[in-house]
Design an enzyme around this catalytic site. Structure first.
Site, short mmCIF file in Angstrom:
data_model
loop_
_atom_site.label_atom_id
_atom_site.label_comp_id
_atom_site.label_asym_id
_atom_site.label_seq_id
_atom_site.Cartn_x
_atom_site.Cartn_y
_atom_site.Cartn_z
N ALA A 264 0.80 -1.22 0.00
CA ALA A 264 0.00 0.00 0.00
C ALA A 264 0.83 1.27 0.00
CB ALA A 264 -0.94 -0.01 1.20
N ASP A 287 2.14 -2.89 4.26
CA ASP A 287 3.38 -2.47 3.62
C ASP A 287 4.53 -2.91 4.51
OD1 ASP A 287 4.17 -0.56 1.20
OD2 ASP A 287 5.60 -0.19 2.83
N CYS A 390 4.42 0.54 -11.75
CA CYS A 390 4.57 1.85 -12.40
C CYS A 390 5.75 1.77 -13.37
CB CYS A 390 4.74 2.97 -11.38
SG CYS A 390 6.07 2.73 -10.20
#
Length: 439
Positions: A264, A287, A390
């Site tokens: 997260a 996380d 990403c």
């Protein structure tokens, strides 16, 4: 307020560049600027949507630092250069010995088309360099020079060819993607569902934020910082890139369902997913780093989100399911937004591209594979697993998904797609949606 522009004639640039060369390997430019420039008694306007002139100049230098060395090499040798061979020998560490005068001269020519003011740039040698630049510019749209001209290494051409094949890009799409790498995308904003986007834009403009609606999406392109606006302080808008918002939408959660955001971070996607749940159901955010989850808690409180639970998870073993999740034998949705090379953020963070190498990529691919393996047991039958990065690198995306499906034949691929640039003016990200069938 108009956005700042880089001033390549600023006499302080040489000192700033030399200090940057002393930064630890892997240091992020934004963090370095935030803490270093005040020590140098230099001004740094960091309002997310605009930066001071010195900071902008450094960003341009990081985009074109390899090009500057390539142009100086061509000027010094006076021969036809094999840019692939030259690139294979080039290393970012070589910049430490590269003259700041040469760097800023070449960067200024590339960005503004003219040399900086200053006696050193009036010498005959710079007239020759200017002529060389003018002779190369017309052919910069073809071959390996196109990569250098837009801040990419020629050696990355095979990786982009693989991306083009996976995404069905034509030559014009590849060119558009390459050219976009020297442009910073706008600051995209996510508006809470209860607030009409037109009203959000109007209120931001009233707060002197230069907001704009583009294709029914809200962004800021200058003016006062978004974080100083009333909407942000009340949690009615969040700063979140458009491609990141698309990943959150790929998690097609319904109110009342149970979701796990496995990686997260500070919770941007967790908050976007929760916005579609209406505080019904539950979202678990984990996380490796506790400090990131503390930031998520602050953001959730500001946005009045009450159905997020957070705790650390190191991905070394499957998650121990919370009691309410164990009762239904797993989550309805699991999002693995995996650690990656971040190649899709190069438009905003040009310094990140020079940390990109095969060794780190292979290490990250192995980490991604391990996290996926540990996340699988948490997906209930009939539930969905969303894998995201990403990055535009096929090795981290389509190839990773293919290998996952080969080793987990019970899962079915629903969709996979590259998000953002070049189709939209944003970062570039990837999302794959997989479903676990009911036995």
């Amino acid at each position: 307020m108009k956005a700042s522009a880089p001033n390549f004639s600023d006499p302080r640039l040489a000192a700033v560049w030399q200090e940057w060369q002393k930064a630890p390997l892997g240091q992020a430019l934004d963090k370095w600027l935030k803490y270093q420039l005040p020590k140098l008694h230099l001004r740094y306007e960091d309002q997310k949507t605009e930066r001071g002139s010195l900071a902008l100049a450094l960003i341009e230098a990081l985009r074109f630092q390899q090009l500057a060395m390539a142009l100086e090499h061509a000027f010094a040798t006076g021969t036809e250069v094999d840019w692939f061979q030259w690139d294979a020998q080039w290393r970012p560490a070589l910049l430490a010995a590269f003259s700041p005068e040469l760097l800023w001269g070449w960067v200024s020519l590339r960005v503004s088309g003219k040399l900086p003011a200053g006696r050193q740039y009036q010498q005959a040698e710079w007239a020759g360099r200017r002529d060389l630049f003018a002779s190369l510019a017309p052919g910069a749209a073809e071959g390996p020079l196109e990569y250098l001209w837009h801040g990419l290494r020629p050696g990355w051409q095979p990786l982009l060819a693989a991306r083009a094949q996976a995404s069905g890009w034509q030559a014009k799409d590849v060119s558009a993607f390459i050219r976009a790498q020297i442009q910073t995308p706008p600051l995209w904003l996510r508006v809470q569902p209860e607030l009409p986007i037109s009203a959000a834009c109007a209120q931001l403009l009233a707060d002197e934020v230069n907001a704009k609606i583009v294709a029914n999406e809200l962004c800021a392109i200058g003016g006062r910082g978004v974080q100083g606006s009333g909407l942000y302080k009340r949690g009615l808008i969040e700063i979140q890139d458009l491609a990141s918002q698309r990943i959150a939408l790929a998690v097609g959660v319904a109110p009342g369902q149970k979701v796990w955001d496995a990686c997260a971070g500070a919770g941007g996607k967790s908050l976007a997913i929760a916005a579609g749940m209406g505080n019904k159901g539950s979202l678990y955010a984990t996380d490796l780093h506790e400090h990131k989850l503390k930031e998520l808690k602050r953001r959730a409180k500001r946005a009045n989100v009450t159905n997020i639970r957070s705790f650390t998870w190191n991905a070394e073993r499957p998650l121990q399911l919370p009691k309410e999740v164990a009762q239904q034998q797993g989550f309805d949705w699991v999002l693995v937004d995996a650690p990656c090379t971040s190649t899709g953020t190069w438009r905003r963070n040009p310094d990140a591209r020079w940390r990109f190498n095969d060794e780190d990529t292979q290490e990250l691919v192995a980490i991604q594979k391990s996290i996926l393996r540990m996340a699988v047991p948490a997906v209930r039958e009939g539930g969905h697993l969303v894998y995201a990065t990403c990055s535009w690198d096929v090795r981290e995306n389509e190839q990773q998904v293919a290998e996952f499906l080969a080793s987990h034949p019970g899962f079915r691929l629903i969709s996979q797609t590259l998000l953002g640039c070049p189709a939209e003016n944003s970062d570039t990200m990837f999302a794959a949606v997989l479903k676990r069938p009911v036995s």
